[in-house]
Design a protein around this motif. Structure first.
Motif, PDB file in Angstrom:
ATOM      1  N   GLU B 130       0.837  -1.203   0.000  1.00 24.42           N
ATOM      2  CA  GLU B 130       0.000   0.000   0.000  1.00 24.42           C
ATOM      3  C   GLU B 130       0.872   1.252   0.000  1.00 24.42           C
ATOM      4  O   GLU B 130       0.569   2.237  -0.682  1.00 24.42           O
ATOM      5  N   ARG B 134       0.651   4.315  -2.633  1.00 28.65           N
ATOM      6  CA  ARG B 134       0.449   5.709  -2.228  1.00 28.65           C
ATOM      7  C   ARG B 134       1.595   6.594  -2.711  1.00 28.65           C
ATOM      8  O   ARG B 134       1.398   7.731  -3.117  1.00 28.65           O
ATOM      9  N   VAL B 151      -6.438   3.637  -4.145  1.00 31.03           N
ATOM     10  CA  VAL B 151      -5.511   2.726  -3.462  1.00 31.03           C
ATOM     11  C   VAL B 151      -6.118   1.329  -3.425  1.00 31.03           C
ATOM     12  O   VAL B 151      -5.469   0.337  -3.777  1.00 31.03           O
ATOM     13  N   ARG B 152      -7.373   1.250  -3.037  1.00 30.32           N
ATOM     14  CA  ARG B 152      -8.033  -0.065  -2.958  1.00 30.32           C
ATOM     15  C   ARG B 152      -8.108  -0.727  -4.317  1.00 30.32           C
ATOM     16  O   ARG B 152      -7.881  -1.928  -4.458  1.00 30.32           O
TER      17      ARG B 152
END
Lengths: 790, 167
Positions: B130, B134, B151-152
């Protein structure tokens, strides 16, 4: 047992109808529209904060290659009527808004000369060759100094920079303060922000000389307001003036005013008989799109020994910029600050007074949250300060003062009414979701290790979806309280739902299609939603102030229900059944318990084409088109509590957000994915407002944050994952049971973060009373605190 | 090196989205303006003209480029992929679907550049953390979404692709 034959469309996580085009590069924003023969506009703008214009020399510019015209204020006086934002509010002085500055400039970036050329490069080349001779005047930068007698005055005809004053009072606040066992006071400063939508403002005007009709394609949030305003300013009737907002790349309030550039492209297109386009570059956006959140709040809160609030007193100064913005007036934000300062609490006595002060800066206007991010910041800081004085936990302090369920409807000290909404449920919900007690224990451990770890709460309530009884801006002569939906089934059986609102990222094409589909009995993808077009309905304003779901959703509900009734009447006749037996679902019309059915195209053919199938009297009632207007009359309360957990890096003073929890009551949710997105995006802007974003002007009125390198919009590296708890508490305040949620995220976040950072630095005794709390500000605060200690 | 006097236009020929294109540019013409106004590919958006916001990001000879901070004449002979080209790539349909499912876009203005970066990133880093996602996204500004959906969506596509490859 009840069997649901079809899952409800309202409440479904439907993928957005907008997405396929936007994910493949097929969206159409204003700058993507191409009309043959278009002239491109560039401006020579003021490079002074305050100066008299002595002379303008356009000769050299006019001789440059590709230049079609060079235009000054004197050249447009014949076709553009002067305009200004009027108000019924007493103690308000409107300012005339020049499309091009005539005698004086009052902020850096104000348009002075317009150049039209074959393309933007050539127009900018020529604009550089315009020579303007200025006589500089003293700038007016600090709003408190600007409000003093003897300060240089921006608008001589008013005679003062204080262009509006207003106050609200309830009870005897002086007596309440005098006798109170606990008093806390502060001076809270929010520094100026800019909405910074990713699409800069863009306008394209097309004049049809044959019809003498004008079409403006505008990246506006409010095509209805722009149409109605331009009709007056340019003297064109509405049936020959159309304003279309195609795909619009975000607005957040910055695209709600009427801008001079919009007026000018229209005027020039009409005058020259060629399309005229202007697209702002980012420099123009950051210097001329309306800015916001620029207030100083001096406030004092008085409490009883058990924390019960006794009274609140506040003096507010709003820095409104160079002119009063059209049509909302400069009162929009400053007055909202004193209107909402008491927050979601029982405040028995209150006095709030505000002054709006003109300065040599860009105009202020609406930005997500309007005033309430500032009022919530001040009030929530005071509540925490009082809790500290009383050695009460901030959560308990809020519980003791928040309006309780049995107290609704609750009239606030300024006369607004909170209807039943989940005030306490949001507070308790946020605390439970975050495991508040566990967080406090974690904080105790972190503090023992010398870490700066803080927890901040912020609770607020807002009024959304305002009806005709309450204007979106005080005393503004524009009706912002109604919306119209016009839904029709055409001769092919296709459904079109037309609205006056203008979606610019909120996904209203999808949510309104969900409402229409559910109420009418068709599939979501069968509903074509028309919006962002002043021709769609007779009157509208647009999308702002957390209103479109409630108002357009309400109008959609009324119209779709009436249209469904027509479908039932016609189908009952055609299928030879009782109306009560007709079912309409998923685009099919059936007689309950039989195999008799028809489709929408078959129904439409019977109504419109196959004359004789319906009796003439029935055809007069059933024309398969319904237009209804909805007025919620008052507003709908929308409360929330935000909880932020932060840790401050002792080396870099970076504020890292460890957790962010939002519990908000948005009533009935139409689409959970879209509801989440509104909260996430709003909180992200609130985080920017709290920690990063600040429009900076120097003493000369030069803007120092004129690029996105200097004006810090947060990125994915700064915005944390959020935990969002939607409480769907029923409301009868509007027909759909919805509550507005477009702005709330931005309202709660600055206060929650200010409280969290203060809490983190409690061992140093630092109070955060100025936002954004940048590493630089933190460094100075901490150095001062350490100095005091030594 | 060819020298162009100010104001003079020259022909620029390049391959865009797999097709040969040619158009005219001055020495100062930005690649973003060339793509939009000469080649009529309006999917590439311009948000800041400073290379900050990332909306104008395209793939230029296999590398990501800010088309607002690149001159059109630099693209002579280059291979460029814009959002229109990405749209024709069926292999990217899962990414688009994931964006739509997770609310990774609202107004859509920043989306073309983000799709360019995200697809380029996933090709090089099929199984990112993650923090890496980002970090990659921090080269783009989005004012609507708060980035969470992106992001998901990107992590989900990475997970599905990696799992698919392992099966």
């Amino acid at each position: 047992m009840e069997i649901e034959v079809r899952p409800g469309l309202i409440g479904a996580r439907v993928q957005r109808l907008e997405d396929p085009r936007l994910l493949t590069g097929h969206g159409t924003y204003v700058d993507d529209l191409q009309l043959p023969g278009t002239l491109h506009l560039a401006f020579r703008r003021s490079d002074h904060g305050h100066a008299r214009i002595i002379a303008i020399d356009t000769e050299e510019a006019a001789a440059m290659p590709g230049v079609a015209a060079v235009v000054t204020a004197a050249d447009i006086a014949d076709g553009v009527k002067p305009y200004r934002a009027t108000s019924r509010m007493p103690d308000y002085h409107p300012t005339t808004l020049p499309v091009l500055a005539a005698d004086k400039v009052r902020y850096v970036g104000e348009p002075v000369v317009a150049v039209l050329a074959e393309n933007r490069y050539l127009a900018e080349d020529a604009a550089e060759q315009v020579a303007i001779d200025y006589d500089p005047l003293p700038t007016v930068i600090d709003p408190e100094a600007a409000a003093q007698p003897g300060a240089p005055v921006l608008h001589e005809e008013i005679g003062s920079n204080v262009i509006l004053s207003r106050s609200f009072s309830r009870g005897d606040v002086e007596a309440a303060l005098a006798g109170a066992p606990v008093r806390v006071a502060g001076r809270f400063r929010m520094h100026r922000k800019t909405p910074a939508a990713m699409e800069n403002r863009a306008y394209l005007a097309d004049y049809d000389q044959g019809r003498r009709a004008l079409t403006l394609y505008s990246s506006t949030q409010v095509p209805g307001i722009v149409r109605d305003s331009l009709a007056e300013i340019l003297d064109i009737p509405g049936n020959r003036l159309r304003v279309i907002a195609p795909d619009v790349g975000g607005g957040f309030g910055g695209k709600t005013p009427l801008y001079g550039e919009e007026v000018l492209v229209c005027h020039l297109a009409r005058k020259l008989g060629r399309p005229v386009k202007w697209c702002a570059d980012r420099l123009e956006d950051l210097t001329t799109t309306s800015q916001a959140f620029d207030e100083i709040v001096e406030a004092e809160l008085a409490c009883d020994g058990d924390g019960t609030i006794l009274g609140l007193r506040a003096e507010v100064i709003g820095d409104i910029g160079a002119y009063s913005i059209y049509p909302y007036t400069a009162a929009l934000e400053p007055v909202q600050v004193i209107s909402f300062l008491p927050g979601p609490y029982r405040v028995p006595s209150y006095h709030g007074a505000v002054k709006g002060v003109a300065t040599s800066k860009a105009l202020t206007g609406a930005y997500r949250g309007v005033g309430r991010p500032i009022s919530t910041f001040a009030m929530e800081r005071l509540v925490d300060m009082a809790a500290r004085e009383l050695s009460l936990d901030p959560l308990e302090m809020r519980r003791r003062n928040m309006v309780r369920a049995e107290e609704f409807p609750y009239k606030t000290p300024v006369g607004l009414v909170w209807d039943r909404a989940g005030f306490m449920e949001c507070l308790d919900g946020a605390a439970a979701a975050a495991d508040y007690d566990g967080l406090r224990a974690e904080q105790a451990r972190a503090r023992a290790d010398g870490r700066w770890f803080g927890i901040g709460l912020a609770s607020y309530a807002e009024l959304t979806g305002l009806g005709s009884r309450i204007s979106a801006a005080p005393g503004m002569p524009v009706n912002t309280g109604t919306e119209t939906a016009s839904i029709r089934i055409d001769a092919t059986g296709a459904v079109t739902a037309a609205f006056g609102i203008a979606s610019h990222g909120q996904g209203l094409e999808t949510t309104l299609a969900q409402v229409v589909a559910e109420e009418l009995g068709v599939r979501v993808e069968d509903v074509e939603v028309v919006h962002g077009d002043s021709d769609a309905v007779a009157h509208s304003t647009g999308t702002y102030a957390s209103r479109s779901t409630i108002l357009a959703g309400g109008a959609a509900t009324l119209s779709a229900r009436a249209l469904r009734q027509q479908v039932v009447e016609a189908a009952a006749h055609l299928l030879e059944a009782a109306q009560a037996d007709i079912e309409v679902a998923d685009g099919a019309i059936r007689v309950a318990g039989t195999d008799r059915a028809m489709s929408f195209p078959e129904l439409a053919k019977a109504v419109f084409v196959e004359m004789g199938r319906l009796p003439r009297e029935l055809r007069e009632q059933v024309d398969l088109q319904v237009t209804k207007t909805y007025d919620p009359y008052f507003g709908t309360t929308a409360p929330a509590t935000h909880l932020a957990v932060v840790e401050i890096d002792p080396e870099t003073y970076r504020v890292a957000i460890r957790r962010y929890v939002v519990a908000e009551d948005c009533g009935r949710i139409i689409n959970p994915m879209i509801a989440d997105g509104q909260v996430h995006g709003g909180v992200a802007q609130g985080i920017g407002a709290a920690l990063y974003e600040e429009v900076v002007y120097d003493d000369e009125g030069q803007i120092l944050t004129a690029s996105l390198v200097d004006y810090l919009v947060p990125t994915a590296a700064e915005i944390p994952e959020m935990e969002v708890l939607h409480l769907e508490i029923e409301t009868e305040a509007n027909i759909g049971g919805f509550r507005g949620l477009g702005e709330g995220g931005t309202i709660g976040a600055p206060a929650a973060l200010a409280n969290a950072v203060t809490d983190a630095l409690a061992p140093l005794g630092i109070d955060i009373d100025e936002l954004p709390v940048t590493p630089d500000r933190l460094f100075r605060l901490i150095r001062e605190a350490n100095k005091d200690e030594n | 090196m060819m020298r162009l006097p100010p104001g003079q236009r020259t022909r620029v020929t390049c391959t865009v989205n797999g097709q040969a294109h040619s158009g005219f540019a001055e020495s100062r013409t930005l690649l973003s303006d060339f793509l939009r106004h000469e080649l009529h590919l309006y999917g590439t958006h311009v948000g800041c003209e400073h290379g900050v916001c990332g909306a104008c990001t395209v793939v230029l000879d296999g590398r990501l480029a800010r088309s607002c901070a690149t001159l059109a004449v630099q693209a002579e002979g280059a291979e460029i992929t814009t959002v229109e080209g990405l749209a024709a790539d069926e292999g990217l349909e899962p990414l688009r679907q994931a964006f739509s499912r997770h609310g990774a876009l609202q107004c859509g203005f920043c989306t073309p550049g983000i799709l360019a970066s995200a697809s380029h990133f996933l090709a090089a880093r099929p199984d990112p953390t993650e923090a890496e996602v980002r970090d990659m996204l921090s080269g783009h500004l989005c004012r609507c979404t708060g980035y969470e959906g992106m992001v998901r969506a990107i992590l989900e596509v990475a997970r599905e692709t990696t799992e698919g490859a392992n099966q």
